[in-house]
Design a protein around this motif. Structure first.
Motif, PDB file in Angstrom:
ATOM      1  N   LEU A 139      -2.024   1.403  -5.573  1.00 58.80           N
ATOM      2  CA  LEU A 139      -2.399  -0.010  -5.594  1.00 58.80           C
ATOM      3  C   LEU A 139      -3.294  -0.327  -4.412  1.00 58.80           C
ATOM      4  O   LEU A 139      -3.044   0.148  -3.295  1.00 58.80           O
ATOM      5  CB  LEU A 139      -1.152  -0.896  -5.476  1.00 58.80           C
ATOM      6  CG  LEU A 139       0.050  -0.615  -6.375  1.00 58.80           C
ATOM      7  CD1 LEU A 139       1.215  -1.510  -5.990  1.00 58.80           C
ATOM      8  CD2 LEU A 139      -0.320  -0.851  -7.823  1.00 58.80           C
ATOM      9  N   TYR A 182      -1.616   1.303  -1.249  1.00 61.46           N
ATOM     10  CA  TYR A 182      -0.198   1.593  -1.347  1.00 61.46           C
ATOM     11  C   TYR A 182       0.026   2.621  -2.455  1.00 61.46           C
ATOM     12  O   TYR A 182      -0.717   2.671  -3.444  1.00 61.46           O
ATOM     13  CB  TYR A 182       0.603   0.329  -1.700  1.00 61.46           C
ATOM     14  CG  TYR A 182       0.714  -0.683  -0.588  1.00 61.46           C
ATOM     15  CD1 TYR A 182      -0.371  -1.501  -0.269  1.00 61.46           C
ATOM     16  CD2 TYR A 182       1.900  -0.837   0.127  1.00 61.46           C
ATOM     17  CE1 TYR A 182      -0.275  -2.435   0.752  1.00 61.46           C
ATOM     18  CE2 TYR A 182       2.006  -1.769   1.150  1.00 61.46           C
ATOM     19  CZ  TYR A 182       0.912  -2.566   1.449  1.00 61.46           C
ATOM     20  OH  TYR A 182       1.012  -3.495   2.446  1.00 61.46           O
ATOM     21  N   GLY A 194      -3.876  -5.371  -6.570  1.00 67.17           N
ATOM     22  CA  GLY A 194      -4.397  -4.939  -7.845  1.00 67.17           C
ATOM     23  C   GLY A 194      -3.276  -4.390  -8.710  1.00 67.17           C
ATOM     24  O   GLY A 194      -2.155  -4.177  -8.230  1.00 67.17           O
ATOM     25  N   SER A 195      -3.572  -4.142  -9.970  1.00 64.49           N
ATOM     26  CA  SER A 195      -2.547  -3.655 -10.893  1.00 64.49           C
ATOM     27  C   SER A 195      -2.324  -2.161 -10.773  1.00 64.49           C
ATOM     28  O   SER A 195      -1.373  -1.642 -11.362  1.00 64.49           O
ATOM     29  CB  SER A 195      -2.899  -4.026 -12.332  1.00 64.49           C
ATOM     30  OG  SER A 195      -4.170  -3.522 -12.655  1.00 64.49           O
ATOM     31  N   PHE A 243       3.175   1.664   1.871  1.00 54.39           N
ATOM     32  CA  PHE A 243       1.870   1.567   2.521  1.00 54.39           C
ATOM     33  C   PHE A 243       1.335   2.944   2.885  1.00 54.39           C
ATOM     34  O   PHE A 243       2.073   3.811   3.389  1.00 54.39           O
ATOM     35  CB  PHE A 243       2.005   0.712   3.786  1.00 54.39           C
ATOM     36  CG  PHE A 243       0.791   0.736   4.669  1.00 54.39           C
ATOM     37  CD1 PHE A 243       0.783   1.481   5.842  1.00 54.39           C
ATOM     38  CD2 PHE A 243      -0.345   0.041   4.305  1.00 54.39           C
ATOM     39  CE1 PHE A 243      -0.329   1.506   6.651  1.00 54.39           C
ATOM     40  CE2 PHE A 243      -1.469   0.076   5.115  1.00 54.39           C
ATOM     41  CZ  PHE A 243      -1.460   0.814   6.288  1.00 54.39           C
ATOM     42  N   GLY A 286       9.802   3.298 -10.721  1.00 57.10           N
ATOM     43  CA  GLY A 286      11.093   2.742 -10.357  1.00 57.10           C
ATOM     44  C   GLY A 286      11.305   2.518  -8.873  1.00 57.10           C
ATOM     45  O   GLY A 286      12.427   2.248  -8.440  1.00 57.10           O
ATOM     46  N   ARG A 287      10.235   2.615  -8.103  1.00 56.95           N
ATOM     47  CA  ARG A 287      10.344   2.444  -6.643  1.00 56.95           C
ATOM     48  C   ARG A 287       9.390   1.348  -6.169  1.00 56.95           C
ATOM     49  O   ARG A 287       8.455   0.957  -6.866  1.00 56.95           O
ATOM     50  CB  ARG A 287       9.988   3.748  -5.926  1.00 56.95           C
ATOM     51  CG  ARG A 287      10.711   4.976  -6.436  1.00 56.95           C
ATOM     52  CD  ARG A 287      12.132   5.035  -5.953  1.00 56.95           C
ATOM     53  NE  ARG A 287      12.241   5.249  -4.527  1.00 56.95           N
ATOM     54  CZ  ARG A 287      12.274   6.439  -3.946  1.00 56.95           C
ATOM     55  NH1 ARG A 287      12.170   7.532  -4.663  1.00 56.95           N
ATOM     56  NH2 ARG A 287      12.406   6.533  -2.636  1.00 56.95           N
ATOM     57  N   GLY A 288       9.627   0.857  -4.960  1.00 55.70           N
ATOM     58  CA  GLY A 288       8.726  -0.119  -4.386  1.00 55.70           C
ATOM     59  C   GLY A 288       7.479   0.538  -3.813  1.00 55.70           C
ATOM     60  O   GLY A 288       7.500   1.714  -3.457  1.00 55.70           O
ATOM     61  N   PRO A 289       6.382  -0.197  -3.729  1.00 57.21           N
ATOM     62  CA  PRO A 289       5.159   0.344  -3.126  1.00 57.21           C
ATOM     63  C   PRO A 289       5.386   0.733  -1.669  1.00 57.21           C
ATOM     64  O   PRO A 289       6.175   0.098  -0.961  1.00 57.21           O
ATOM     65  CB  PRO A 289       4.170  -0.811  -3.239  1.00 57.21           C
ATOM     66  CG  PRO A 289       4.692  -1.669  -4.345  1.00 57.21           C
ATOM     67  CD  PRO A 289       6.184  -1.549  -4.252  1.00 57.21           C
ATOM     68  N   GLN A 325       2.925   3.849  -5.283  1.00 56.30           N
ATOM     69  CA  GLN A 325       4.156   3.446  -5.953  1.00 56.30           C
ATOM     70  C   GLN A 325       4.592   4.531  -6.927  1.00 56.30           C
ATOM     71  O   GLN A 325       3.848   4.906  -7.841  1.00 56.30           O
ATOM     72  CB  GLN A 325       3.976   2.111  -6.693  1.00 56.30           C
ATOM     73  CG  GLN A 325       5.274   1.592  -7.284  1.00 56.30           C
ATOM     74  CD  GLN A 325       5.128   0.229  -7.922  1.00 56.30           C
ATOM     75  OE1 GLN A 325       4.032  -0.202  -8.260  1.00 56.30           O
ATOM     76  NE2 GLN A 325       6.244  -0.483  -8.080  1.00 56.30           N
TER      77      GLN A 325
END
Lengths: 113, 113
Positions: free
Chosen positions: B89, B36, B104-105, B46, B41-44, B38
């Protein structure tokens, strides 16, 4: 319009207050998730719901509760907010199929003072 | 329990070069692995999925490899551009038939013009 929306986008609150974060989706997915993201810790699963009647705890559910009001809506509540709940919160959805990908909302930045 | 390791240090590269990011896992080999992107300030979002029986997957300038012997996935971006700067990620399925993911981080990629 975004497929997965979250409200509010930002929230500052005080210790002990009750907070509700809301998530809505137009993707028609049965599965919905709540994650929190902290620097260096990645996304951690708080709660997930496989359908309206199926709600499950994730790895860090203590201090949180959820409500699945409809297929499209999944809310996360902090009954009595504490400072270490300061984080970025994401809602996600998926179809519930093998090799499922997840679709994330824009996130809510929550600060607990 | 499954642990995912991604380099916490940012990867800083020159525009035009190939970026290679690493995802290592410690326990069982997942049935599939996802990457993914990211933005701050946004969502991951795919990007790619690779299954355990696939060695390599490509999508435009992106390539993912999956080595179950090494317990590692590599994510490559060829001809990198400043717009590729983001955090990447990796995510694995939980192998409990639920199709939930462990994330994962992430590794931050910075592409210099």
């Amino acid at each position: 319009d975004a497929d997965v929306t979250q409200t509010p986008r930002n929230r500052i609150t005080k210790t002990g207050k009750r907070i509700m974060l809301e998530c809505s989706q137009t993707k028609g997915h049965d599965r919905m998730y709540w994650y929190r993201q902290d620097p260096g810790l990645g996304l951690r699963l708080i709660y997930y719901s496989f359908d309206v009647k199926d709600i499950n705890k994730g790895e860090i559910s203590d201090g949180y509760s959820v409500s699945r009001q409809a297929q499209a809506k999944f809310s996360l509540s902090l009954e009595s907010a504490i400072p270490n709940q300061t984080a970025l919160y994401f809602c996600a959805t998926s179809r519930g199929l093998a090799a499922d990908t997840q679709y994330f909302g824009p996130g809510t930045r929550l600060t607990v003072l | 329990s499954q642990k995912i390791e991604q380099n916490s240090e940012a990867l800083n590269i020159q525009e035009g070069k190939t970026a290679t990011l690493t995802c290592n896992y410690t326990n069982y080999s997942p049935a599939y692995l996802q990457w993914y992107r990211q933005d701050p300030g946004r969502g991951p979002v795919f990007l790619l999925l690779i299954r355990e029986n696939e060695k390599e997957k490509r999508k435009e300038r992106l390539k993912v490899t999956f080595d179950t012997t090494l317990k590692q996935s590599l994510f490559h971006i060829t001809a990198s551009q400043p717009a590729d700067s983001a955090t990447y990620l990796c995510a694995l399925d939980m192998m409990d038939s639920s199709y939930k993911l462990i994330f994962g981080s992430g590794t931050r990629l910075l592409v210099r013009p």
